[in-house]
Design a protein around this motif. Structure first.
Motif, PDB file in Angstrom:
ATOM      1  N   GLU A   8      34.283  58.955  11.412  1.00 16.48           N
ATOM      2  CA  GLU A   8      33.894  58.104  12.548  1.00 16.48           C
ATOM      3  C   GLU A   8      33.792  56.796  11.642  1.00 16.48           C
ATOM      4  O   GLU A   8      33.137  56.578  10.954  1.00 16.48           O
ATOM      5  CB  GLU A   8      32.832  58.472  13.128  1.00 16.48           C
ATOM      6  N   GLU A   9      34.697  55.832  12.466  1.00 13.75           N
ATOM      7  CA  GLU A   9      34.435  54.447  11.732  1.00 13.75           C
ATOM      8  C   GLU A   9      33.163  53.713  11.935  1.00 13.75           C
ATOM      9  O   GLU A   9      32.572  53.912  13.180  1.00 13.75           O
ATOM     10  CB  GLU A   9      35.472  53.410  12.331  1.00 13.75           C
ATOM     11  N   GLY A  10      32.616  52.842  10.982  1.00 16.28           N
ATOM     12  CA  GLY A  10      31.316  52.344  10.855  1.00 16.28           C
ATOM     13  C   GLY A  10      30.273  53.223  10.605  1.00 16.28           C
ATOM     14  O   GLY A  10      28.923  52.704  10.653  1.00 16.28           O
ATOM     15  N   VAL A  11      30.491  54.551  10.456  1.00 11.09           N
ATOM     16  CA  VAL A  11      29.411  55.213  10.138  1.00 11.09           C
ATOM     17  C   VAL A  11      29.434  55.644   8.682  1.00 11.09           C
ATOM     18  O   VAL A  11      30.522  56.134   8.277  1.00 11.09           O
ATOM     19  CB  VAL A  11      29.113  56.504  10.904  1.00 11.09           C
ATOM     20  N   PRO A  12      28.414  55.546   7.879  1.00 13.55           N
ATOM     21  CA  PRO A  12      28.336  55.969   6.493  1.00 13.55           C
ATOM     22  C   PRO A  12      29.012  57.341   6.045  1.00 13.55           C
ATOM     23  O   PRO A  12      28.470  58.376   6.983  1.00 13.55           O
ATOM     24  CB  PRO A  12      26.993  55.940   5.934  1.00 13.55           C
ATOM     25  N   GLN A  16      28.365  61.836   7.267  1.00 15.29           N
ATOM     26  CA  GLN A  16      29.061  62.550   8.259  1.00 15.29           C
ATOM     27  C   GLN A  16      29.703  63.807   7.415  1.00 15.29           C
ATOM     28  O   GLN A  16      30.264  64.740   8.104  1.00 15.29           O
ATOM     29  CB  GLN A  16      30.351  61.742   8.445  1.00 15.29           C
TER      30      GLN A  16
END
Length: 86
Positions: A8-12, A16
């Protein structure tokens, strides 16, 4: 065989990862082909040789198989081909 994960873009990335993983590595393909005409578009002089940046490789590069590199270079084994990366 490795599985490909989509993050997921924007989540470290480390947040994840599935449990029990606590670290990650990105393995990039060792042989990459840039789109036809890429180098000519980047050059300022006809004799200049251009190398793509990491960002350009990720955005526009296509992986080239070890077998293709072996054929083009006349190498007989993956071991010989691996030496090309040193």
């Amino acid at each position: 065989m490795l599985e490909t994960l989509h993050f997921e873009e924007g989540v470290p990335i480390l947040r994840q990862l599935p449990k029990p993983f606590t670290s990650a590595a990105f393995l990039l393909h060792p042989f990459v082909r840039m789109p036809d005409g890429w180098e000519e578009q980047k050059r300022k002089r006809p004799y200049e040789h251009m190398y793509p940046s990491d960002e350009e490789i990720i955005a526009m590069g296509r992986p080239v198989s070890w077998q293709s590199v072996m054929t083009v270079c006349g190498l007989r084994s993956e071991k010989e081909t691996a030496r090309l990366r040193l």
